[in-house]
Design an enzyme around this catalytic site. Structure first.
Site, mmCIF file in Angstrom:
data_model
loop_
_atom_site.group_PDB
_atom_site.id
_atom_site.type_symbol
_atom_site.label_atom_id
_atom_site.label_comp_id
_atom_site.label_asym_id
_atom_site.label_seq_id
_atom_site.Cartn_x
_atom_site.Cartn_y
_atom_site.Cartn_z
ATOM 1 N N ASN A 9 0.861 -1.179 0.000
ATOM 2 C CA ASN A 9 0.000 0.000 0.000
ATOM 3 C C ASN A 9 0.899 1.231 0.000
ATOM 4 O O ASN A 9 1.505 1.567 1.019
ATOM 5 C CB ASN A 9 -0.909 -0.003 1.236
ATOM 6 C CG ASN A 9 -1.764 1.253 1.306
ATOM 7 O OD1 ASN A 9 -1.927 1.968 0.312
ATOM 8 N ND2 ASN A 9 -2.318 1.527 2.473
ATOM 9 N N TRP A 10 0.971 1.897 -1.149
ATOM 10 C CA TRP A 10 1.864 3.049 -1.276
ATOM 11 C C TRP A 10 1.291 4.324 -0.676
ATOM 12 O O TRP A 10 1.996 5.327 -0.587
ATOM 13 C CB TRP A 10 2.183 3.288 -2.747
ATOM 14 C CG TRP A 10 3.084 2.249 -3.339
ATOM 15 C CD1 TRP A 10 3.707 1.205 -2.697
ATOM 16 C CD2 TRP A 10 3.475 2.160 -4.715
ATOM 17 N NE1 TRP A 10 4.452 0.472 -3.578
ATOM 18 C CE2 TRP A 10 4.326 1.028 -4.827
ATOM 19 C CE3 TRP A 10 3.192 2.893 -5.848
ATOM 20 C CZ2 TRP A 10 4.892 0.635 -6.042
ATOM 21 C CZ3 TRP A 10 3.748 2.510 -7.055
ATOM 22 C CH2 TRP A 10 4.587 1.400 -7.141
ATOM 23 N N LYS A 11 0.008 4.317 -0.351
ATOM 24 C CA LYS A 11 -0.631 5.506 0.221
ATOM 25 C C LYS A 11 -0.401 6.700 -0.714
ATOM 26 O O LYS A 11 -0.480 6.543 -1.930
ATOM 27 C CB LYS A 11 -0.129 5.729 1.643
ATOM 28 C CG LYS A 11 -0.288 4.458 2.503
ATOM 29 C CD LYS A 11 0.096 4.634 3.924
ATOM 30 C CE LYS A 11 -0.033 3.299 4.652
ATOM 31 N NZ LYS A 11 0.212 3.430 6.109
ATOM 32 N N HIS A 96 -9.339 0.844 5.152
ATOM 33 C CA HIS A 96 -8.021 1.071 5.747
ATOM 34 C C HIS A 96 -8.163 2.056 6.907
ATOM 35 O O HIS A 96 -8.967 2.977 6.864
ATOM 36 C CB HIS A 96 -7.045 1.622 4.703
ATOM 37 C CG HIS A 96 -5.627 1.647 5.172
ATOM 38 N ND1 HIS A 96 -5.137 2.655 5.981
ATOM 39 C CD2 HIS A 96 -4.595 0.790 4.972
ATOM 40 C CE1 HIS A 96 -3.867 2.415 6.256
ATOM 41 N NE2 HIS A 96 -3.509 1.285 5.652
ATOM 42 N N GLU A 98 -6.546 4.534 7.870
ATOM 43 C CA GLU A 98 -6.393 5.946 7.536
ATOM 44 C C GLU A 98 -7.646 6.489 6.871
ATOM 45 O O GLU A 98 -7.987 7.670 7.039
ATOM 46 C CB GLU A 98 -5.158 6.135 6.656
ATOM 47 C CG GLU A 98 -3.865 5.899 7.429
ATOM 48 C CD GLU A 98 -2.663 5.576 6.584
ATOM 49 O OE1 GLU A 98 -1.595 5.324 7.173
ATOM 50 O OE2 GLU A 98 -2.787 5.551 5.336
ATOM 51 N N GLU A 168 -4.973 -4.921 10.771
ATOM 52 C CA GLU A 168 -3.957 -3.883 10.942
ATOM 53 C C GLU A 168 -4.237 -3.114 12.225
ATOM 54 O O GLU A 168 -5.100 -2.242 12.261
ATOM 55 C CB GLU A 168 -3.936 -2.946 9.737
ATOM 56 C CG GLU A 168 -5.304 -2.520 9.217
ATOM 57 C CD GLU A 168 -5.231 -1.335 8.271
ATOM 58 O OE1 GLU A 168 -4.199 -1.164 7.614
ATOM 59 O OE2 GLU A 168 -6.202 -0.567 8.226
ATOM 60 N N GLY A 174 2.669 2.812 10.657
ATOM 61 C CA GLY A 174 3.525 3.972 10.502
ATOM 62 C C GLY A 174 4.222 4.416 11.771
ATOM 63 O O GLY A 174 4.818 5.483 11.812
ATOM 64 N N SER A 214 3.698 -1.786 10.178
ATOM 65 C CA SER A 214 5.163 -1.733 10.296
ATOM 66 C C SER A 214 5.826 -3.053 9.901
ATOM 67 O O SER A 214 6.777 -3.497 10.542
ATOM 68 C CB SER A 214 5.568 -1.315 11.714
ATOM 69 O OG SER A 214 5.112 -0.004 12.007
ATOM 70 N N GLY A 235 3.285 -1.118 4.236
ATOM 71 C CA GLY A 235 3.224 0.301 3.946
ATOM 72 C C GLY A 235 4.574 0.846 3.545
ATOM 73 O O GLY A 235 5.041 0.656 2.434
ATOM 74 N N GLY A 236 5.243 1.538 4.488
ATOM 75 C CA GLY A 236 6.488 2.232 4.182
ATOM 76 C C GLY A 236 7.553 1.362 3.551
ATOM 77 O O GLY A 236 8.269 1.800 2.643
#
Length: 255
Positions: A9-11, A96, A98, A168, A174, A214, A235-236
């Site tokens: 997930n590149w957001k 998600h 967010e 999640e 994050g 994470s 994610g990151g």
């Protein structure tokens, strides 16, 4: 679809040029494998460029990060599930954390989004998870039940069987904090118990349930070793092709 499933997930990262560059480099680092599934979720604007860069890699699936709960209408800036399908997406994230906590997506809206995703012939990846205060307050099961049942109660058992799930914990997204394998196994067991009550024991056992929060090369092997964990929503660490290739190549117990 083969497990483990590793999803990126590149957001709000990577425009079309960066996405195309990622696709080319990732393809050179990660060879096709029949024993796992890889899904990339770029920003919608970058979907076409990423698909073009991976045109000869049918093993890598591509999706979008969100769709609107309505089929069409006066919803400036939004994307419908049918539009996503026309653009070549195969998957869609729904719920998600967010989207829930930054944009206010309610359980009911998430349920409608999942229905639209299925209507468009796409695969939904439903995200659920608790905040830190909810876990510490002993409300993990209640939160997962509320989020899951809002969606499952609006679907037929057959449609529910088409969903991939991502647990999640909000407190691990994050933040650099990761749920321990025991934490992940506990939550995944609760999730499957709720699924069994709604869709039946066989469907619950066959469901693909990912862990997200994470995830990185150094912990993916440990997480894949946890009971009931079928992969990761990253994610990151998915923004770097080398890092994500390492995650996608990992097996249970790898360090």
């Amino acid at each position: 679809m083969t497990r483990p499933l590793l999803a990126a997930n590149w957001k709000m990262h990577k425009g079309p040029a960066e996405a195309a560059s990622f696709g080319a480099e990732f393809a050179s680092l990660y060879a096709p494998r029949a024993d796992r599934t890889v899904v990339l979720f770029p920003p919608a604007l970058s979907l076409a460029a990423l698909k073009a860069s991976l045109a000869d890699r049918a093993d890598i699936r591509i999706g979008v990060q969100d769709v609107h709960q309505e089929a069409e209408g006066a919803h400036t800036g939004s994307l419908s599930a049918a539009m996503a399908a026309q653009a070549g997406a195969g998957w869609v994230l729904a719920g998600h954390s967010e989207r829930r906590h930054e944009f206010g997506d309610t359980d009911e809206q998430v349920a409608k989004k999942v229905s639209r995703i299925l209507e468009a012939g796409l695969r939904p990846m439903l995200c659920v998870g608790e905040k830190l205060e909810e876990r510490e307050g002993g409300r993990l099961e209640a939160v997962l039940r509320r989020q899951l049942e809002a969606v499952l109660n609006a679907l037929t058992p057959a449609d529910a069987g088409a969903i991939t799930y991502a647990y999640e914990p909000v407190w691990a997204i994050g933040t650099g904090r990761t749920a321990s394998p025991a934490d992940a196994a506990e939550a995944h067991a609760i999730l499957r118990t709720i699924l069994a009550e709604t869709t039946g024991a066989v469907a619950a056992a066959q469901a693909t349930v990912l862990y997200g929060g994470s995830v990185k090369p150094s912990n993916i092997g440990e997480l894949l070793s946890a009971d009931g964990v079928d992969g990761g929503l990253v994610g990151g660490a998915s923004l770097d092709p080398e890092s994500f290739a390492a995650i996608c190549s990992a097996g249970p117990g790898d360090t």
